[in-house]
Scaffold this motif. Sequence first.
Motif, PDB file in Angstrom:
ATOM      1  N   LEU A  63      -2.796  -1.977   7.526  1.00  0.00           N
ATOM      2  CA  LEU A  63      -1.986  -1.826   8.744  1.00  0.00           C
ATOM      3  C   LEU A  63      -1.243  -3.115   9.054  1.00  0.00           C
ATOM      4  O   LEU A  63      -0.042  -3.099   9.343  1.00  0.00           O
ATOM      5  CB  LEU A  63      -2.877  -1.426   9.914  1.00  0.00           C
ATOM      6  N   LEU A  64      -1.940  -4.227   8.965  1.00  0.00           N
ATOM      7  CA  LEU A  64      -1.294  -5.518   9.226  1.00  0.00           C
ATOM      8  C   LEU A  64      -0.219  -5.822   8.183  1.00  0.00           C
ATOM      9  O   LEU A  64       0.845  -6.358   8.520  1.00  0.00           O
ATOM     10  CB  LEU A  64      -2.334  -6.629   9.259  1.00  0.00           C
ATOM     11  N   LEU A  65      -0.481  -5.476   6.943  1.00  0.00           N
ATOM     12  CA  LEU A  65       0.508  -5.681   5.881  1.00  0.00           C
ATOM     13  C   LEU A  65       1.744  -4.822   6.116  1.00  0.00           C
ATOM     14  O   LEU A  65       2.883  -5.295   5.956  1.00  0.00           O
ATOM     15  CB  LEU A  65      -0.118  -5.375   4.525  1.00  0.00           C
ATOM     16  N   ALA A  66       1.559  -3.571   6.504  1.00  0.00           N
ATOM     17  CA  ALA A  66       2.680  -2.675   6.755  1.00  0.00           C
ATOM     18  C   ALA A  66       3.508  -3.161   7.937  1.00  0.00           C
ATOM     19  O   ALA A  66       4.750  -3.143   7.891  1.00  0.00           O
ATOM     20  CB  ALA A  66       2.174  -1.258   7.011  1.00  0.00           C
ATOM     21  N   LEU A  67       2.848  -3.598   9.001  1.00  0.00           N
ATOM     22  CA  LEU A  67       3.584  -4.095  10.165  1.00  0.00           C
ATOM     23  C   LEU A  67       4.273  -5.428   9.875  1.00  0.00           C
ATOM     24  O   LEU A  67       5.382  -5.676  10.366  1.00  0.00           O
ATOM     25  CB  LEU A  67       2.640  -4.228  11.364  1.00  0.00           C
ATOM     26  N   GLY A 127       4.945   1.569   4.047  1.00  0.00           N
ATOM     27  CA  GLY A 127       3.981   1.264   5.096  1.00  0.00           C
ATOM     28  C   GLY A 127       3.110   2.447   5.451  1.00  0.00           C
ATOM     29  O   GLY A 127       1.923   2.293   5.761  1.00  0.00           O
ATOM     30  N   ALA A 128       3.691   3.649   5.404  1.00  0.00           N
ATOM     31  CA  ALA A 128       2.915   4.854   5.700  1.00  0.00           C
ATOM     32  C   ALA A 128       1.797   5.049   4.684  1.00  0.00           C
ATOM     33  O   ALA A 128       0.719   5.525   5.028  1.00  0.00           O
ATOM     34  CB  ALA A 128       3.837   6.070   5.720  1.00  0.00           C
ATOM     35  N   LEU A 129       2.048   4.675   3.458  1.00  0.00           N
ATOM     36  CA  LEU A 129       1.022   4.812   2.426  1.00  0.00           C
ATOM     37  C   LEU A 129      -0.010   3.690   2.469  1.00  0.00           C
ATOM     38  O   LEU A 129      -1.190   3.907   2.230  1.00  0.00           O
ATOM     39  CB  LEU A 129       1.678   4.877   1.051  1.00  0.00           C
ATOM     40  N   VAL A 130       0.439   2.486   2.780  1.00  0.00           N
ATOM     41  CA  VAL A 130      -0.443   1.318   2.748  1.00  0.00           C
ATOM     42  C   VAL A 130      -1.318   1.225   3.995  1.00  0.00           C
ATOM     43  O   VAL A 130      -2.470   0.813   3.905  1.00  0.00           O
ATOM     44  CB  VAL A 130       0.403   0.031   2.583  1.00  0.00           C
ATOM     45  N   GLN A 131      -0.794   1.627   5.146  1.00  0.00           N
ATOM     46  CA  GLN A 131      -1.521   1.380   6.401  1.00  0.00           C
ATOM     47  C   GLN A 131      -2.863   2.091   6.464  1.00  0.00           C
ATOM     48  O   GLN A 131      -3.790   1.606   7.067  1.00  0.00           O
ATOM     49  CB  GLN A 131      -0.652   1.745   7.608  1.00  0.00           C
ATOM     50  N   ALA A 132      -2.978   3.230   5.827  1.00  0.00           N
ATOM     51  CA  ALA A 132      -4.254   3.948   5.858  1.00  0.00           C
ATOM     52  C   ALA A 132      -5.161   3.574   4.683  1.00  0.00           C
ATOM     53  O   ALA A 132      -6.357   3.835   4.736  1.00  0.00           O
ATOM     54  CB  ALA A 132      -3.998   5.447   5.843  1.00  0.00           C
ATOM     55  N   ALA A 133      -4.603   2.992   3.659  1.00  0.00           N
ATOM     56  CA  ALA A 133      -5.383   2.729   2.456  1.00  0.00           C
ATOM     57  C   ALA A 133      -6.408   1.610   2.656  1.00  0.00           C
ATOM     58  O   ALA A 133      -7.552   1.752   2.255  1.00  0.00           O
ATOM     59  CB  ALA A 133      -4.449   2.386   1.297  1.00  0.00           C
TER      60      ALA A 133
END
Length: 136
Positions: free
Chosen positions: A49-53, A37-43
């Motif tokens: 962000l919604l995907l990570a959460l 999630g840390a990698l995906v949320q900013a990408a």
Amino acid sequence: MTERGSMLAQPLRRPSAGRALAYLGLLLLGVLVAMAGALVQAAWFPGGLLLALAGAAGLFLGGARAAGSRGGAVAPAAGWMVTVVFLTASRPEGDFLFGAGGGSYLFLLGGMALAVICATLGWGRQSGADTVRLGK
């Protein structure tokens, strides 16, 4: 003591080895989901962000359902929170994974809120009887 009183006052027991191993596995899954999630949320903001959460919420609620207790949500949430807080700390070399943007704070605070919600809504102890009346 009535029958109802004896059913409510059950002493706590140590979890079995299988349950403890399952909680450890959920804790490690929480670490993995936090790192992903840390990698995906900013990408891909705001979709990342919604995907990570959503991934974090799915793990927390799925852990509670799989374990059949609130502990199944707490174990991955603990791994997730420790990992995210660890990743937010800057190192002496100046390297850090999270920027100071709003998306990082939304990921951190949103994940913590989801952890609390999923642990609160987790499946608690339920009576095995077919005819259970609340308030009686």
